[in-house]
Design a protein around this motif. Structure first.
Motif, short mmCIF file in Angstrom:
data_model
loop_
_atom_site.label_atom_id
_atom_site.label_comp_id
_atom_site.label_asym_id
_atom_site.label_seq_id
_atom_site.Cartn_x
_atom_site.Cartn_y
_atom_site.Cartn_z
N TYR A 1 9.09 1.34 -4.81
CA TYR A 1 8.97 -0.33 -5.78
C TYR A 1 9.70 -0.70 -6.03
N ASP A 2 10.44 -0.11 -7.22
CA ASP A 2 11.62 0.02 -7.92
C ASP A 2 12.67 -0.18 -7.46
N ARG B 1 -2.15 11.05 -8.97
CA ARG B 1 -1.35 10.31 -9.55
C ARG B 1 -0.09 10.76 -9.17
N ALA C 1 0.51 10.13 -6.27
CA ALA C 1 1.09 8.54 -5.16
C ALA C 1 1.22 7.74 -5.40
N ILE C 2 0.90 7.31 -7.43
CA ILE C 2 1.36 6.18 -7.77
C ILE C 2 2.30 6.51 -8.38
N ALA D 1 4.42 5.23 -5.63
CA ALA D 1 4.73 4.02 -5.11
C ALA D 1 5.43 3.23 -6.02
N ARG D 2 5.35 3.71 -7.02
CA ARG D 2 6.22 2.92 -8.34
C ARG D 2 7.78 3.85 -7.77
#
Lengths: 130, 130
Positions: B122-123, B112, B114-115, B118-119
DNA sequence: CCGTATCCCAGCAGATACTG
DNA sequence: CAGTATCTGCTGGGATACGG
Protein backbone atom coordinates in the motif's frame (compact mmCIF):
# COMPACT_ATOMS: atom_id res chain seq x y z
CA UNK A 1 -7.11 3.89 14.50
CA UNK A 2 -3.97 4.79 16.31
CA UNK A 3 -1.30 2.68 14.67
CA UNK A 4 1.73 4.08 16.48
CA UNK A 5 3.38 2.56 19.52
CA UNK A 6 2.67 -1.07 18.69
CA UNK A 7 5.81 -2.54 17.22
CA UNK A 8 8.34 -0.60 19.24
CA UNK A 9 6.77 -1.25 22.62
CA UNK A 10 6.19 -4.97 22.02
CA UNK A 11 9.56 -6.50 22.79
CA UNK A 12 8.76 -10.19 22.38
CA UNK A 13 8.62 -11.15 26.03
CA UNK A 14 5.63 -9.05 27.15
CA UNK A 15 3.17 -11.94 26.78
CA UNK A 16 -0.01 -11.67 24.80
CA UNK A 17 -1.04 -8.25 26.06
CA UNK A 18 0.86 -6.64 23.23
CA UNK A 19 -0.56 -8.98 20.64
CA UNK A 20 -4.07 -8.16 21.75
CA UNK A 21 -3.26 -4.48 21.57
CA UNK A 22 -1.90 -4.87 18.05
CA UNK A 23 -5.32 -6.07 16.99
CA UNK A 24 -7.10 -3.40 18.96
CA UNK A 25 -4.95 -0.73 17.35
CA UNK A 26 -6.26 -1.86 13.99
CA UNK A 27 -9.93 -2.42 14.66
CA UNK A 28 -10.43 -0.44 17.85
CA UNK A 29 -11.63 2.57 15.92
CA UNK A 30 -15.21 3.67 16.30
CA UNK A 31 -16.33 2.44 12.87
CA UNK A 32 -13.94 -0.36 11.86
CA UNK A 33 -16.02 -3.29 13.04
CA UNK A 34 -19.20 -2.00 11.49
CA UNK A 35 -17.49 -1.55 8.15
CA UNK A 36 -15.89 -4.98 8.23
CA UNK A 37 -19.24 -6.57 8.92
CA UNK A 38 -20.97 -4.61 6.21
CA UNK A 39 -18.30 -5.67 3.73
CA UNK A 40 -18.29 -9.31 4.79
CA UNK A 41 -21.32 -10.48 2.85
CA UNK A 42 -20.00 -9.29 -0.48
CA UNK A 43 -18.86 -6.10 -2.18
CA UNK A 44 -20.49 -2.88 -1.09
CA UNK A 45 -20.27 0.55 -2.62
CA UNK A 46 -19.17 3.70 -0.85
CA UNK A 47 -22.61 5.21 -0.69
CA UNK A 48 -24.17 1.98 0.47
CA UNK A 49 -21.81 1.97 3.40
CA UNK A 50 -22.49 5.60 4.12
CA UNK A 51 -26.19 4.91 4.35
CA UNK A 52 -26.06 1.62 6.21
CA UNK A 53 -23.57 2.57 8.86
CA UNK A 54 -25.77 5.28 10.38
CA UNK A 55 -24.05 8.19 11.99
CA UNK A 56 -20.76 7.94 10.16
CA UNK A 57 -19.45 10.99 8.38
CA UNK A 58 -18.05 10.99 4.87
CA UNK A 59 -14.66 11.82 6.27
CA UNK A 60 -14.51 9.00 8.80
CA UNK A 61 -15.84 6.52 6.29
CA UNK A 62 -13.05 7.36 3.88
CA UNK A 63 -10.39 7.39 6.57
CA UNK A 64 -11.45 4.08 8.08
CA UNK A 65 -11.72 2.48 4.67
CA UNK A 66 -8.17 3.57 3.89
CA UNK A 67 -6.83 2.22 7.16
CA UNK A 68 -8.54 -1.12 6.69
CA UNK A 69 -7.37 -1.32 3.11
CA UNK A 70 -3.83 -0.51 4.15
CA UNK A 71 -3.85 -3.34 6.68
CA UNK A 72 -5.13 -5.76 4.08
CA UNK A 73 -8.54 -6.16 5.70
CA UNK A 74 -10.47 -4.64 2.83
CA UNK A 75 -10.08 -4.87 -0.93
CA UNK A 76 -10.91 -1.76 -2.93
CA UNK A 77 -11.99 -2.10 -6.53
CA UNK A 78 -12.46 0.87 -8.82
CA UNK A 79 -14.56 0.56 -11.95
CA UNK A 80 -13.51 3.23 -14.43
CA UNK A 81 -17.04 4.15 -15.35
CA UNK A 82 -18.87 7.40 -15.21
CA UNK A 83 -20.21 8.02 -12.70
CA UNK A 84 -17.42 6.23 -10.79
CA UNK A 85 -18.12 2.99 -9.01
CA UNK A 86 -16.00 1.75 -6.13
CA UNK A 87 -16.57 -1.46 -4.27
CA UNK A 88 -15.17 -2.65 -0.98
CA UNK A 89 -15.11 -6.21 0.26
CA UNK A 90 -13.69 -7.78 3.39
CA UNK A 91 -10.72 -10.06 2.83
CA UNK A 92 -10.61 -13.59 4.15
CA UNK A 93 -8.30 -12.33 6.87
CA UNK A 94 -10.88 -9.78 7.97
CA UNK A 95 -13.65 -12.34 8.09
CA UNK A 96 -11.51 -14.58 10.27
CA UNK A 97 -10.85 -11.64 12.53
CA UNK A 98 -14.51 -10.97 12.86
CA UNK A 99 -15.16 -14.58 13.78
CA UNK A 100 -12.71 -14.18 16.61
CA UNK A 101 -14.30 -10.96 17.73
CA UNK A 102 -17.72 -12.52 17.83
CA UNK A 103 -16.65 -14.63 20.79
CA UNK A 104 -16.74 -11.35 22.67
CA UNK A 105 -20.44 -10.92 22.11
CA UNK A 106 -21.15 -13.93 24.25
CA UNK A 107 -19.21 -12.40 27.09
CA UNK A 108 -20.90 -9.04 26.62
CA UNK A 109 -24.36 -10.55 26.70
CA UNK A 110 -23.67 -12.66 29.75
CA UNK A 111 -22.29 -9.74 31.73
CA UNK A 112 -24.15 -6.74 30.41
CA UNK A 113 -26.33 -6.48 33.49
CA UNK A 114 -23.47 -7.11 35.88
CA UNK A 115 -21.54 -4.24 34.34
CA UNK A 116 -24.49 -1.90 34.58
CA UNK A 117 -25.00 -2.88 38.20
CA UNK A 118 -21.34 -2.33 38.99
CA UNK A 119 -21.52 1.11 37.45
CA UNK A 120 -24.63 1.97 39.41
CA UNK A 121 -23.03 0.91 42.66
CA UNK A 122 -19.82 2.74 41.89
CA UNK A 123 -21.58 5.93 40.92
CA UNK A 124 -23.81 5.84 43.98
CA UNK A 125 -20.86 5.59 46.32
CA UNK A 126 -19.01 8.34 44.57
CA UNK A 127 -22.05 10.44 43.85
CA UNK A 128 -23.56 10.72 47.34
CA UNK A 129 -20.83 9.91 49.79
CA UNK A 130 -17.23 9.93 48.86
CA UNK B 1 -11.48 4.54 27.48
CA UNK B 2 -14.21 6.33 25.64
CA UNK B 3 -17.40 5.18 27.27
CA UNK B 4 -19.85 7.48 25.52
CA UNK B 5 -21.98 6.63 22.51
CA UNK B 6 -22.48 2.95 23.30
CA UNK B 7 -25.92 2.52 24.74
CA UNK B 8 -27.71 5.22 22.79
CA UNK B 9 -26.46 4.17 19.37
CA UNK B 10 -27.09 0.45 19.89
CA UNK B 11 -30.78 0.07 19.13
CA UNK B 12 -31.19 -3.70 19.40
CA UNK B 13 -31.38 -4.52 15.70
CA UNK B 14 -27.89 -3.45 14.61
CA UNK B 15 -26.46 -6.95 14.91
CA UNK B 16 -23.36 -7.77 16.86
CA UNK B 17 -21.30 -4.84 15.68
CA UNK B 18 -22.61 -2.75 18.54
CA UNK B 19 -22.01 -5.49 21.06
CA UNK B 20 -18.42 -5.81 19.99
CA UNK B 21 -18.02 -2.07 20.23
CA UNK B 22 -19.46 -2.08 23.74
CA UNK B 23 -16.62 -4.33 24.77
CA UNK B 24 -14.05 -2.33 22.88
CA UNK B 25 -15.24 0.85 24.53
CA UNK B 26 -14.44 -0.68 27.88
CA UNK B 27 -11.21 -2.41 27.14
CA UNK B 28 -9.96 -0.65 24.04
CA UNK B 29 -7.94 1.84 26.02
CA UNK B 30 -4.20 1.83 25.70
CA UNK B 31 -3.50 0.23 29.08
CA UNK B 32 -6.63 -1.71 30.03
CA UNK B 33 -5.57 -5.11 28.77
CA UNK B 34 -2.14 -4.94 30.35
CA UNK B 35 -3.64 -4.06 33.71
CA UNK B 36 -6.25 -6.80 33.54
CA UNK B 37 -3.57 -9.36 32.80
CA UNK B 38 -1.33 -8.10 35.56
CA UNK B 39 -4.20 -8.33 38.02
CA UNK B 40 -5.37 -11.75 36.85
CA UNK B 41 -2.86 -13.85 38.77
CA UNK B 42 -3.77 -12.40 42.12
CA UNK B 43 -3.86 -9.07 43.92
CA UNK B 44 -1.29 -6.49 42.91
CA UNK B 45 -0.43 -3.19 44.52
CA UNK B 46 -0.45 0.18 42.83
CA UNK B 47 3.30 0.52 42.69
CA UNK B 48 3.75 -3.02 41.45
CA UNK B 49 1.52 -2.19 38.53
CA UNK B 50 3.31 1.06 37.91
CA UNK B 51 6.60 -0.78 37.63
CA UNK B 52 5.44 -3.80 35.68
CA UNK B 53 3.39 -2.04 33.06
CA UNK B 54 6.36 -0.14 31.61
CA UNK B 55 5.67 3.22 30.09
CA UNK B 56 2.46 3.98 31.95
CA UNK B 57 2.18 7.23 33.85
CA UNK B 58 0.83 7.54 37.37
CA UNK B 59 -2.09 9.47 36.02
CA UNK B 60 -3.12 6.95 33.37
CA UNK B 61 -2.68 4.08 35.78
CA UNK B 62 -5.07 5.70 38.23
CA UNK B 63 -7.57 6.64 35.55
CA UNK B 64 -7.60 3.21 33.94
CA UNK B 65 -7.88 1.50 37.32
CA UNK B 66 -10.90 3.65 38.13
CA UNK B 67 -12.57 2.87 34.82
CA UNK B 68 -12.00 -0.85 35.20
CA UNK B 69 -13.20 -0.77 38.77
CA UNK B 70 -16.31 1.13 37.75
CA UNK B 71 -17.16 -1.50 35.15
CA UNK B 72 -16.73 -4.26 37.68
CA UNK B 73 -13.61 -5.66 36.05
CA UNK B 74 -11.33 -4.89 38.96
CA UNK B 75 -11.78 -5.08 42.70
CA UNK B 76 -10.03 -2.45 44.78
CA UNK B 77 -9.14 -3.21 48.37
CA UNK B 78 -7.78 -0.59 50.74
CA UNK B 79 -5.91 -1.65 53.86
CA UNK B 80 -6.08 1.12 56.44
CA UNK B 81 -2.44 0.84 57.38
CA UNK B 82 0.34 3.34 57.32
CA UNK B 83 1.80 3.59 54.82
CA UNK B 84 -1.37 2.82 52.86
CA UNK B 85 -1.73 -0.42 50.98
CA UNK B 86 -4.12 -0.82 48.09
CA UNK B 87 -4.59 -4.00 46.12
CA UNK B 88 -6.25 -4.59 42.80
CA UNK B 89 -7.43 -7.92 41.49
CA UNK B 90 -9.25 -8.88 38.31
CA UNK B 91 -12.79 -10.12 38.82
CA UNK B 92 -13.98 -13.42 37.41
CA UNK B 93 -15.77 -11.43 34.73
CA UNK B 94 -12.53 -9.79 33.69
CA UNK B 95 -10.70 -13.09 33.51
CA UNK B 96 -13.41 -14.50 31.28
CA UNK B 97 -13.11 -11.44 29.09
CA UNK B 98 -9.42 -11.94 28.77
CA UNK B 99 -9.92 -15.56 27.78
CA UNK B 100 -12.13 -14.35 24.94
CA UNK B 101 -9.61 -11.77 23.90
CA UNK B 102 -6.84 -14.30 23.76
CA UNK B 103 -8.50 -15.94 20.77
CA UNK B 104 -7.40 -12.82 18.95
CA UNK B 105 -3.75 -13.59 19.49
CA UNK B 106 -4.03 -16.63 17.26
CA UNK B 107 -5.36 -14.49 14.47
CA UNK B 108 -2.71 -11.84 15.01
CA UNK B 109 0.11 -14.34 14.89
CA UNK B 110 -1.19 -16.09 11.79
CA UNK B 111 -1.59 -12.84 9.87
CA UNK B 112 1.12 -10.61 11.24
CA UNK B 113 3.28 -10.98 8.16
CA UNK B 114 0.37 -10.63 5.77
CA UNK B 115 -0.56 -7.34 7.39
CA UNK B 116 2.98 -6.04 7.18
CA UNK B 117 3.14 -7.05 3.54
CA UNK B 118 -0.15 -5.36 2.78
CA UNK B 119 1.11 -2.20 4.39
CA UNK B 120 4.34 -2.30 2.42
CA UNK B 121 2.47 -2.74 -0.85
CA UNK B 122 0.00 0.00 0.00
CA UNK B 123 2.69 2.45 1.03
CA UNK B 124 4.78 1.73 -2.04
CA UNK B 125 1.93 2.48 -4.38
CA UNK B 126 1.03 5.65 -2.58
CA UNK B 127 4.57 6.71 -1.86
CA UNK B 128 6.05 6.57 -5.37
CA UNK B 129 3.19 6.73 -7.79
CA UNK B 130 -0.28 7.60 -6.85
C1' DC C 1 -20.80 8.91 -7.20
C1' DC C 2 -16.76 9.13 -4.59
C1' DG C 3 -14.18 11.32 -2.51
C1' DT C 4 -10.61 15.61 -0.49
C1' DA C 5 -9.76 19.91 2.26
C1' DT C 6 -10.43 22.71 6.12
C1' DC C 7 -11.82 24.08 10.57
C1' DC C 8 -12.75 22.84 15.10
C1' DC C 9 -13.37 20.53 19.46
C1' DA C 10 -13.47 16.81 23.11
C1' DG C 11 -10.99 13.45 25.24
C1' DC C 12 -6.89 10.60 25.73
C1' DA C 13 -2.49 10.86 27.26
C1' DG C 14 2.35 12.63 28.89
C1' DA C 15 5.07 15.52 32.28
C1' DT C 16 5.52 17.50 36.44
C1' DA C 17 4.51 18.92 41.06
C1' DC C 18 2.04 18.40 45.30
C1' DT C 19 -0.55 15.62 49.37
C1' DG C 20 -2.71 12.39 53.10
C1' DC D 1 2.61 4.27 49.34
C1' DA D 2 -0.98 5.74 46.63
C1' DG D 3 -2.76 8.85 44.85
C1' DT D 4 -4.64 14.18 43.04
C1' DA D 5 -3.94 18.62 40.44
C1' DT D 6 -2.52 21.24 36.64
C1' DC D 7 -0.78 22.32 32.26
C1' DT D 8 -0.22 21.00 27.74
C1' DG D 9 -0.01 18.43 23.29
C1' DC D 10 -1.92 15.14 20.11
C1' DT D 11 -5.26 12.78 17.54
C1' DG D 12 -9.82 10.79 16.67
C1' DG D 13 -13.73 12.40 15.05
C1' DG D 14 -17.78 15.77 13.67
C1' DA D 15 -19.42 19.60 10.36
C1' DT D 16 -19.09 21.74 6.33
C1' DA D 17 -17.69 22.92 1.75
C1' DC D 18 -15.56 21.93 -2.51
C1' DG D 19 -13.60 18.91 -6.59
C1' DG D 20 -13.01 15.06 -10.37
Amino acid sequence: MSQPNTQESCQAEHTSACTVREVLDRVGGKWSIGIIIAASDGPVRFTELERSIEGISRRMLTLTLRHLERDGLLTRTVFPTVPPRVEYVATEMARELYESLVSLTGWAQRHREAIAAARDAYDRERGLAG
